[in-house]
Scaffold this active site. Structure first.
Site, PDB file in Angstrom:
ATOM      1  N   GLU A 177      43.202  -3.025  -9.731  1.00  0.00           N
ATOM      2  CA  GLU A 177      42.938  -3.391 -11.706  1.00  0.00           C
ATOM      3  C   GLU A 177      42.065  -5.186 -11.288  1.00  0.00           C
ATOM      4  OE1 GLU A 177      42.767  -5.174 -14.323  1.00  0.00           O
ATOM      5  OE2 GLU A 177      44.978  -5.373 -14.633  1.00  0.00           O
ATOM      6  N   GLU A 185      35.368  -9.916 -13.210  1.00  0.00           N
ATOM      7  CA  GLU A 185      36.097 -10.104 -12.129  1.00  0.00           C
ATOM      8  C   GLU A 185      35.676  -9.857 -11.177  1.00  0.00           C
ATOM      9  OE1 GLU A 185      40.315  -9.481 -12.982  1.00  0.00           O
ATOM     10  OE2 GLU A 185      40.807 -10.260 -15.034  1.00  0.00           O
TER      11      GLU A 185
END
Length: 738
Positions: A195, A204
């Site tokens: 995740e 990210e």
């Protein structure tokens, strides 16, 4: 999702005599970890961490020993733990819809002993889910978890131990692209659980992480949780969204003679965010939907993604209006069969499959993409062509109307001539006629009667630099631009002629420590001014702009005896509020999908489970975006900061009388800047003002409050105390109910 989870660890041998910084207010930055790869196994492992000093604006590298405790009650005030308490880990772990979706998908995917890889493990929740799924089928299998940030890895070890999972999960304190086959992991993994998503999806490093994993760490055609992510968008009309980026048109409506974006230079100031994370539900009544939702990109976790992708979408307008922005979100399909979903869509989207998070959470928002200028004018039935392009870490959009073939670029890339990139809220403030008028009036009053005044702008205010120059034909203005630096100087040069400013009237100084060279004994500074605003401080707590007070103290020797200081003082204000959504997102952890997490509460700064000797963290939020909110008291003043005197530690206390019954979850704090001695110009940054973040002090436990003569079961008053430490810039807030 948050910068800490993208933080790259640097491990190096480092001299033991290095002392930590005096100022413990944290700020983390990304740094390259390649230097640490050649480290000897006998070396003392230490982690560099960048700490930001709110009073000086300077940063200093400090070292956290590997032996430092990153968890447990005794360390909450310590450096590593206090960093973790200001991140979104707690908010994410309180997202029950997310946790449930991952648990269901992992149980469905990991049905036999195998090798599972967890990238970006955090507290180890997904790793423990995978290990449990395998053990329920007779045991066996391996879980490899990688977590690069050392304090987080240490906390994860504690969580694993408490849950009896220490032997089930092999935790490696590295980034996934540093893992070596045969050294860190015995074989390629059969299943990937991860995740590593932000509000935009890609920020990210999702694509580079998946690419490396597929090339080096995973078997061919692995199983993955999630299975797929799809991004969606919708065209909207919103005056609020336009104000965040369209300073040119906004300034054209203000007749004050100050031109931050002169004619011909309408794009010299641009919003710097390619993506602007926003809780769009808070704007739902101010947004007009101009299209149906449309699909943009699809990313499969189970196969290697491309670094570059393009998509062309023809969007049909469903109403007349002017599209100012594109609201985007994503939907996760967590299982291969397509029965388990999670979405970051706004609440006005009906996803049918119950894919949306059921509770308010802050770690994922929607993203707004600004359509330049006044936007695209559309009529019902018109078609607009959207060309979307993604790189490894971001997405950009380009629009073309099929009627006019007009191209509108929806990103913030800077090409060609000089452009100054500012936060969207700063762009909006500069276009706010009420704010501009107040600032003009304050400076104008201070300049009255002064002949050839010497003005010093101590902060990064472009507006005040121009105001101090334009309001007095004989003034000489020096600007420090401590955050903008050379960009500020370039900007002033670019717009000086359009504002009628002759060469030499504005001087941009590079270092306030050498200001004596620019000030003579015969002519010292008559007017020291600031908003205050420091470029780069936008996400910080309101009182960290008290750096202006510290700078004023350092500049005392160059001020004339009758110098005016704007602002002349600041007031720490507060209001008791009901904040159920925000409080629940920060509440103490217990069992999460069957795994005990209470040991993480102190480290993550959870409400209700901190040791008695420690206070919860003060956190910055846009209160108007925090879900359900209600004021329970009038605004009250806790203490005053007097800028006419040098900076000093101070404290204050205020009794709070509740004017509305309800459940109090905490206090919202902010600064009111009093610009002049007559108190005629006050700039508030409180919860009614949407361009500023406020500080939030959440209670350990919510308190029922009432008013005198009503709600006898609740508290009728409380006392709030605050202490400001002039050596660190930190503020301590405590309260007691009666």
């Amino acid at each position: 999702m948050n910068f800490l989870r993208r933080f790259k660890t640097l491990l190096l041998p480092f001299p033991a005599q290095v002392s930590p910084t005096r100022r413990p207010t944290p700020f983390l930055t990304r740094i390259d970890s390649s230097l640490g790869r050649a480290m000897s196994s006998e070396s003392t492992h230490r982690i560099f961490q960048l700490k930001f000093d709110p009073l000086t604006g300077e940063s200093q590298w400090v070292v956290i020993e590997e032996t430092d405790d990153a968890g447990g009650e005794e360390s909450f005030g310590g450096s590593s733990a206090s960093f973790l308490a200001t991140t979104s880990y707690l908010d994410m772990l309180n997202d029950s819809a997310r946790n449930r979706a991952f648990r269901e998908a992992i149980d469905k995917t990991v049905t036999k002993p195998c090798h599972v890889l967890d990238i970006g493990s955090g507290t180890g929740l997904l790793s423990m889910m995978a290990a449990r799924a395998m053990s329920s089928d007779g045991g066996g299998g391996t879980v490899t978890a990688c977590e690069s940030y050392l304090p987080m890895a240490k906390l994860m070890r504690k969580v694993l131990h408490v849950n009896g999972m220490g032997r089930n999960v092999n935790l490696i304190n590295k980034r996934s692209d540093e893992l070596q086959m045969g050294v860190d992991i015995p074989s390629r993994a059969d299943v990937l659980v991860s995740e590593i998503l932000d509000s935009e999806l890609l920020g990210e490093g999702l694509i580079p992480s998946l690419q490396h994993a597929h090339d080096n760490l995973l078997v061919e055609n692995p199983l993955t949780v999630p299975y797929r992510a799809t991004t969606y968008g919708q065209l909207v009309e919103s005056s609020f969204i336009q104000e965040l980026h369209d300073l040119g048109n906004k300034e054209g409506q203000v007749l004050d003679g100050i031109h931050l974006v002169p004619n011909g230079l309408s794009t010299i100031i641009r919003p710097k965010s390619q993506q602007y994370p926003l809780h769009c539900d808070s704007l739902s009544e101010e947004i007009r939907l101009l299209s149906e939702p449309f699909k943009i990109f699809e990313f499969d976790f189970w196969r290697r993604p491309e670094s570059h992708g393009e998509a062309k979408v023809v969007v049909e307008a469903i109403d007349d209006g002017r599209a100012n922005g594109l609201v985007s979100w994503w939907v996760l399909q967590l299982d291969r069969e397509g029965t388990i979903f999670y979405s970051t869509a706004p609440k006005w989207i009906d996803l049918q499959l119950n894919a949306r998070a059921s509770n308010w959470c802050d770690h994922w928002k929607q993203c707004v993409w600004f359509i330049p200028g006044e936007g695209i004018l559309v009529s019902k039935g018109d078609e607009v062509t959207l060309n979307a392009v993604h790189s490894e870490t971001s997405v950009s959009y380009h629009f073309a109307s099929t009627e006019t073939n007009e191209i509108r670029q929806c990103d913030s890339s800077v090409t060609g001539d000089f452009h100054l990139l500012l936060p969207p809220e700063r762009v909006a403030i500069y276009g706010d006629s009420k704010w501009r008028s107040a600032m003009l009036r304050a400076v104008q009053n201070a300049l009255k009667g002064r002949v050839q005044p010497l003005c010093l702008v101590a902060d990064d205010s472009l507006f005040l630099t121009l105001v101090a120059t334009c309001l007095s034909e004989t003034s000489r203005v020096m600007s420090l631009f401590p955050g903008l630096r050379d960009m500020g100087s370039q900007y002033v040069q670019a717009i000086a002629k359009a504002n009628g400013i002759t060469a030499g009237r504005i001087e941009v100084l590079k270092d306030k420590r050498n200001i004596d060279r620019h000030v003579s004994d015969q002519k010292k500074v008559d007017l020291l001014i600031g908003e205050p605003y420091f470029h780069g401080n936008e996400g910080m707590l309101p009182w960290q702009n008290l750096r202006f007070w510290n700078d004023r103290t350092m500049l005392d020797s160059v001020l004339s005896k009758d110098a005016d200081i704007l602002p002349c003082k600041a007031l720490l204000k507060a209001c008791a509020m009901s904040l159920p959504d925000l409080w629940n997102s920060r509440r103490s952890l217990t069992m999460i999908e069957g795994f005990e997490h209470s040991i993480a509460n102190s480290t993550l700064g959870a409400c209700g489970e901190l040791p008695a000797a420690h206070e919860g963290p003060l956190l910055p939020f846009f209160i108007w975006q925090c879900g359900e909110i209600k004021k329970l008291s009038e605004a009250f003043t806790i203490m005053e900061f007097d800028f006419t005197k040098p900076i000093t530690s101070c404290n204050g206390k205020a009794e709070v009388r509740f004017v509305e019954p309800g459940i109090c979850h905490g206090y919202v704090l902010w600064i009111d800047w009093v610009m002049d001695a007559s108190n005629s110009v006050v700039i508030s940054t409180g919860p009614d003002e949407r361009w500023w973040k406020q500080g939030v002090k959440l209670l350990a436990k919510p308190a029922m409050v009432g008013i005198d003569g009503g709600n006898p079961g609740g508290f009728c008053s409380s006392v709030v105390e605050a202490e400001f430490d002039s050596s660190t810039g930190e503020l301590l807030v405590k309260n007691e109910f009666f």
